[in-house]
Design a protein around this motif. Structure first.
Motif, PDB file in Angstrom:
ATOM      1  N   GLY A 158     -52.940  10.194 -80.086  1.00  0.00           N
ATOM      2  CA  GLY A 158     -53.818  10.190 -81.269  1.00  0.00           C
ATOM      3  C   GLY A 158     -55.241  10.603 -80.951  1.00  0.00           C
ATOM      4  O   GLY A 158     -56.170  10.230 -81.661  1.00  0.00           O
ATOM      5  N   VAL A 159     -55.447  11.345 -79.848  1.00  0.00           N
ATOM      6  CA  VAL A 159     -56.800  11.831 -79.577  1.00  0.00           C
ATOM      7  C   VAL A 159     -56.876  13.299 -79.987  1.00  0.00           C
ATOM      8  O   VAL A 159     -55.880  14.020 -79.931  1.00  0.00           O
ATOM      9  N   ARG A 160     -58.062  13.702 -80.456  1.00  0.00           N
ATOM     10  CA  ARG A 160     -58.181  15.123 -80.775  1.00  0.00           C
ATOM     11  C   ARG A 160     -59.539  15.666 -80.318  1.00  0.00           C
ATOM     12  O   ARG A 160     -60.545  14.961 -80.347  1.00  0.00           O
ATOM     13  N   VAL A 161     -59.508  16.928 -79.878  1.00  0.00           N
ATOM     14  CA  VAL A 161     -60.734  17.594 -79.463  1.00  0.00           C
ATOM     15  C   VAL A 161     -61.372  18.194 -80.708  1.00  0.00           C
ATOM     16  O   VAL A 161     -60.705  18.911 -81.465  1.00  0.00           O
ATOM     17  N   GLU A 162     -62.642  17.886 -80.939  1.00  0.00           N
ATOM     18  CA  GLU A 162     -63.379  18.494 -82.048  1.00  0.00           C
ATOM     19  C   GLU A 162     -64.429  19.434 -81.452  1.00  0.00           C
ATOM     20  O   GLU A 162     -65.172  19.045 -80.552  1.00  0.00           O
ATOM     21  N   LEU A 163     -64.466  20.653 -81.986  1.00  0.00           N
ATOM     22  CA  LEU A 163     -65.225  21.720 -81.343  1.00  0.00           C
ATOM     23  C   LEU A 163     -66.189  22.365 -82.326  1.00  0.00           C
ATOM     24  O   LEU A 163     -65.878  22.521 -83.510  1.00  0.00           O
ATOM     25  N   ASN A 164     -67.341  22.754 -81.811  1.00  0.00           N
ATOM     26  CA  ASN A 164     -68.296  23.479 -82.658  1.00  0.00           C
ATOM     27  C   ASN A 164     -69.138  24.382 -81.762  1.00  0.00           C
ATOM     28  O   ASN A 164     -69.146  24.235 -80.540  1.00  0.00           O
ATOM     29  N   SER A 165     -69.841  25.332 -82.393  1.00  0.00           N
ATOM     30  CA  SER A 165     -70.864  26.074 -81.661  1.00  0.00           C
ATOM     31  C   SER A 165     -72.153  25.934 -82.452  1.00  0.00           C
ATOM     32  O   SER A 165     -72.161  26.119 -83.671  1.00  0.00           O
ATOM     33  N   ILE A 166     -73.233  25.558 -81.758  1.00  0.00           N
ATOM     34  CA  ILE A 166     -74.506  25.381 -82.467  1.00  0.00           C
ATOM     35  C   ILE A 166     -75.481  26.503 -82.125  1.00  0.00           C
ATOM     36  O   ILE A 166     -76.669  26.416 -82.409  1.00  0.00           O
ATOM     37  N   ASP A 264     -74.887  26.738 -77.927  1.00  0.00           N
ATOM     38  CA  ASP A 264     -73.517  27.220 -78.206  1.00  0.00           C
ATOM     39  C   ASP A 264     -72.495  26.066 -78.262  1.00  0.00           C
ATOM     40  O   ASP A 264     -72.602  25.202 -79.100  1.00  0.00           O
ATOM     41  N   THR A 265     -71.570  26.034 -77.292  1.00  0.00           N
ATOM     42  CA  THR A 265     -70.438  25.100 -77.396  1.00  0.00           C
ATOM     43  C   THR A 265     -70.834  23.619 -77.373  1.00  0.00           C
ATOM     44  O   THR A 265     -71.559  23.187 -76.471  1.00  0.00           O
ATOM     45  N   VAL A 266     -70.347  22.864 -78.336  1.00  0.00           N
ATOM     46  CA  VAL A 266     -70.423  21.396 -78.258  1.00  0.00           C
ATOM     47  C   VAL A 266     -69.046  20.853 -78.637  1.00  0.00           C
ATOM     48  O   VAL A 266     -68.329  21.471 -79.421  1.00  0.00           O
ATOM     49  N   PHE A 267     -68.669  19.744 -78.057  1.00  0.00           N
ATOM     50  CA  PHE A 267     -67.359  19.167 -78.386  1.00  0.00           C
ATOM     51  C   PHE A 267     -67.345  17.665 -78.172  1.00  0.00           C
ATOM     52  O   PHE A 267     -68.188  17.122 -77.444  1.00  0.00           O
ATOM     53  N   GLU A 268     -66.400  17.021 -78.826  1.00  0.00           N
ATOM     54  CA  GLU A 268     -66.161  15.593 -78.624  1.00  0.00           C
ATOM     55  C   GLU A 268     -64.658  15.370 -78.645  1.00  0.00           C
ATOM     56  O   GLU A 268     -63.921  16.190 -79.198  1.00  0.00           O
ATOM     57  N   VAL A 269     -64.216  14.290 -78.040  1.00  0.00           N
ATOM     58  CA  VAL A 269     -62.817  13.883 -78.211  1.00  0.00           C
ATOM     59  C   VAL A 269     -62.852  12.556 -78.960  1.00  0.00           C
ATOM     60  O   VAL A 269     -63.602  11.645 -78.602  1.00  0.00           O
ATOM     61  N   ILE A 270     -62.080  12.503 -80.028  1.00  0.00           N
ATOM     62  CA  ILE A 270     -62.156  11.387 -80.973  1.00  0.00           C
ATOM     63  C   ILE A 270     -60.862  10.583 -80.903  1.00  0.00           C
ATOM     64  O   ILE A 270     -59.788  11.156 -80.755  1.00  0.00           O
ATOM     65  N   SER A 271     -60.985   9.264 -81.031  1.00  0.00           N
ATOM     66  CA  SER A 271     -59.776   8.426 -81.138  1.00  0.00           C
ATOM     67  C   SER A 271     -59.886   7.551 -82.368  1.00  0.00           C
ATOM     68  O   SER A 271     -60.928   6.916 -82.594  1.00  0.00           O
ATOM     69  N   SER A 272     -58.811   7.467 -83.135  1.00  0.00           N
ATOM     70  CA  SER A 272     -58.844   6.646 -84.345  1.00  0.00           C
ATOM     71  C   SER A 272     -58.866   5.159 -83.997  1.00  0.00           C
ATOM     72  O   SER A 272     -59.188   4.326 -84.837  1.00  0.00           O
ATOM     73  N   ASN A 273     -58.588   4.797 -82.735  1.00  0.00           N
ATOM     74  CA  ASN A 273     -58.605   3.375 -82.344  1.00  0.00           C
ATOM     75  C   ASN A 273     -60.009   2.814 -82.181  1.00  0.00           C
ATOM     76  O   ASN A 273     -60.179   1.616 -81.983  1.00  0.00           O
ATOM     77  N   LEU A 274     -61.035   3.677 -82.216  1.00  0.00           N
ATOM     78  CA  LEU A 274     -62.370   3.199 -81.859  1.00  0.00           C
ATOM     79  C   LEU A 274     -63.225   2.742 -83.023  1.00  0.00           C
ATOM     80  O   LEU A 274     -64.286   2.168 -82.822  1.00  0.00           O
ATOM     81  N   GLY A 275     -62.813   2.968 -84.262  1.00  0.00           N
ATOM     82  CA  GLY A 275     -63.644   2.572 -85.401  1.00  0.00           C
ATOM     83  C   GLY A 275     -64.878   3.447 -85.500  1.00  0.00           C
ATOM     84  O   GLY A 275     -64.826   4.647 -85.235  1.00  0.00           O
ATOM     85  N   ALA A 276     -66.035   2.804 -85.818  1.00  0.00           N
ATOM     86  CA  ALA A 276     -67.245   3.584 -86.102  1.00  0.00           C
ATOM     87  C   ALA A 276     -67.689   4.418 -84.900  1.00  0.00           C
ATOM     88  O   ALA A 276     -68.107   5.562 -85.040  1.00  0.00           O
ATOM     89  N   GLN A 277     -67.585   3.831 -83.696  1.00  0.00           N
ATOM     90  CA  GLN A 277     -67.986   4.573 -82.485  1.00  0.00           C
ATOM     91  C   GLN A 277     -66.762   5.322 -81.994  1.00  0.00           C
ATOM     92  O   GLN A 277     -66.139   4.946 -81.012  1.00  0.00           O
ATOM     93  N   ASP A 278     -66.374   6.407 -82.721  1.00  0.00           N
ATOM     94  CA  ASP A 278     -65.051   6.955 -82.455  1.00  0.00           C
ATOM     95  C   ASP A 278     -65.019   8.019 -81.365  1.00  0.00           C
ATOM     96  O   ASP A 278     -63.967   8.536 -81.035  1.00  0.00           O
ATOM     97  N   ALA A 279     -66.188   8.344 -80.763  1.00  0.00           N
ATOM     98  CA  ALA A 279     -66.182   9.395 -79.735  1.00  0.00           C
ATOM     99  C   ALA A 279     -65.817   8.816 -78.369  1.00  0.00           C
ATOM    100  O   ALA A 279     -66.507   7.970 -77.834  1.00  0.00           O
ATOM    101  N   LEU A 280     -64.691   9.292 -77.848  1.00  0.00           N
ATOM    102  CA  LEU A 280     -64.299   8.883 -76.498  1.00  0.00           C
ATOM    103  C   LEU A 280     -65.198   9.566 -75.472  1.00  0.00           C
ATOM    104  O   LEU A 280     -65.449   9.042 -74.403  1.00  0.00           O
TER     105      LEU A 280
END
Ligand code: HAM
Length: 414
Positions: A158-166, A264-280
């Motif tokens: 249930g973890v997912r990589v979220e990706l963006n470029s700034i 440019d590249t920024v990313f986070e890995v998110i877990s639904s188990n973490l609640g408000a502080q969801d960035a692993l």
């Protein structure tokens, strides 16, 4: 008054220490496969290092630093993150001259004066890596791949990589104009301090929880619409590389990150188990940082993963093996205990004994609490026959074993 650990800190008690070892050794194993080498930098640095790296508009610098004057009247700060210290060391020891790529991994405490809550501490710990000296999207892909492989090796689901470029330079300037055009009337009502930060780094607005700000920026095109051609093609190449390596990711135009050094590249890995502080974890490219801190232009990319947050999710998903117990609890006549313990330990078998030689019942109780797999009992009678009793504490079966066969016997059953 009873002394307590300070607010926002956490003791790791012996019953939980194995979880930390598991996370850290999994990390070392994974980064070792990619040739990263451990680096350790001081827990405190000159404050200027962090104001110049994390950025004057970041919450970390404006609100959260553990900053103090030492007895020599220097301004010192406990590190709020690991990247700045490593880049300082890279410059100080010329670790990455032009043409050399440095791959660094680390385990570090970080200190941020935040409001404590689940997964958010004032002293937290990170494992992380920095790839210094490459502008290629392959470097970004490598860092994201390692991050993903780390969570995969831990068994997290249930973890997912979220990706963006700034983007960078011109792109930021154009995005800033569009953003300010939408929010300028609102900014008049905000405090000077907020206005000042937004003037310096309008991306901060994207982080705002204020409903009127959110409403004003709703409908604003994503920052990726403003990217320069080079940033755009690198972002596309990164996405193809991740797809090729079968790293699942989603594009998330809202990610801006809390530190100002990203490009440019920024990313986070998110877990639904973490609640408000969801960035692993969080990371990205920071091509301007080495130069900003006094080195040569050196494009770089990295990530840091919160250890406490990984442990929360591993616990919630029931992924820790049970606490490893000691192999053997050794009891019986004092001389025999002394004679038998050394060869077992020399053979790599863990052995507990009772220094107070309490009753057999008490010692078997201690063996149980220590999670011992076997009790080795050297009683008068069998000791006279050069033997001991080996009791399997799981099945409660007992066997007599000759002393000179004990190591081999235990090795076979452990
Ligand atoms: P960060 O997003 O500030 O990035 O922190 C990375 C991770 O550290 C977070 O996703 C979270 O898991 C953990 N973390 C941060 N603050 C806390 C806290 N107060 N309590 C518990 N866990 C926390 C950085 O630190 C960058 N240095 C990452 C990086 C490396 N970028 C490039 N290279």
């Amino acid at each position: 008054m009873r002394l307590q650990s300070p607010r926002g800190t956490q003791d790791v008690l012996p019953a939980d220490a194995f979880k930390w070892h598991h996370v850290e050794s999994t990390f070392r194993e994974i980064v070792g496969r990619y040739g990263y080498l451990d680096i350790r930098t001081p827990t405190f640095e000159d404050t200027e290092l962090f104001t110049r790296s994390a950025g004057e508009t970041s919450d970390i610098v404006t609100k959260e630093m553990y900053e103090f004057r030492d007895k020599g009247d220097r301004s010192i700060t406990l590190k709020p993150e690991g990247t700045a210290g490593i880049i300082r060391a890279v410059i100080q020891y010329s670790l990455c001259p032009p043409g050399v790529i440095g791959r660094f991994s680390y385990v570090t405490p970080i200190f941020r004066y935040e409001r404590p809550q689940k997964g958010r501490l004032r002293e937290a710990h990170q494992v992380g890596l920095e790839l210094v000296g490459s502008a290629s999207p392959r470097a970004d892909a490598e860092v994201i791949e390692i991050t993903y492989r780390f969570y995969e090796a831990l068994g997290l689901t249930g973890v997912r990589v979220e990706l963006n470029s700034i983007g960078r330079g011109d792109c930021r300037a154009r995005f800033r104009e569009a953003l300010l055009a939408k929010t300028s009337s609102l900014l008049v009502e905000m405090g000077d301090d907020f206005r000042d930060r937004v003037e310096k780094n309008p991306l901060r607005l994207l982080d705002s929880k204020d409903p009127s700000v959110r409403e004003a920026i709703d409908g604003l095109p994503p920052i990726t619409d403003f990217l320069e051609a080079d940033s755009c093609s690198k972002f596309e190449e990164l996405q193809s590389l991740l797809t090729e390596s079968q790293i699942p990711f989603v594009l998330k135009p809202g990610i801006v990150r809390g530190l100002d050094y990203y490009t440019d590249t920024v990313f986070e890995v998110i877990s639904s188990n973490l609640g408000a502080q969801d960035a692993l974890c969080g990371g990205g490219r920071y091509d301007g940082l080495v130069k900003e801190l006094g080195g040569k232009d050196t494009p770089s990319v990295g990530v840091a993963m919160g250890i406490e947050r990984a442990i929360i999710v591993l616990d919630e998903q029931g992924l820790f093996p049970s606490v490893p117990g000691v192999d053997v609890f050794l009891l019986g006549i004092a001389g025999a205990v002394h004679t038998v313990a050394a060869p077992l330990r020399n053979a790599g078998i863990s052995v507990l004994t009772d220094p107070d030689s309490r009753s057999m019942k008490s010692q078997l109780g201690q063996a149980d609490r220590a999670g011992a797999r076997f009790a080795v009992i050297a009683g008068e009678e069998e000791w006279a026959r050069n033997a001991v009793q080996v009791r399997d504490l799981g099945s409660s079966t007992q066997t007599e074993v000759a002393i000179d066969r004990l190591v081999a016997y235990l090795k076979a059953v452990l």
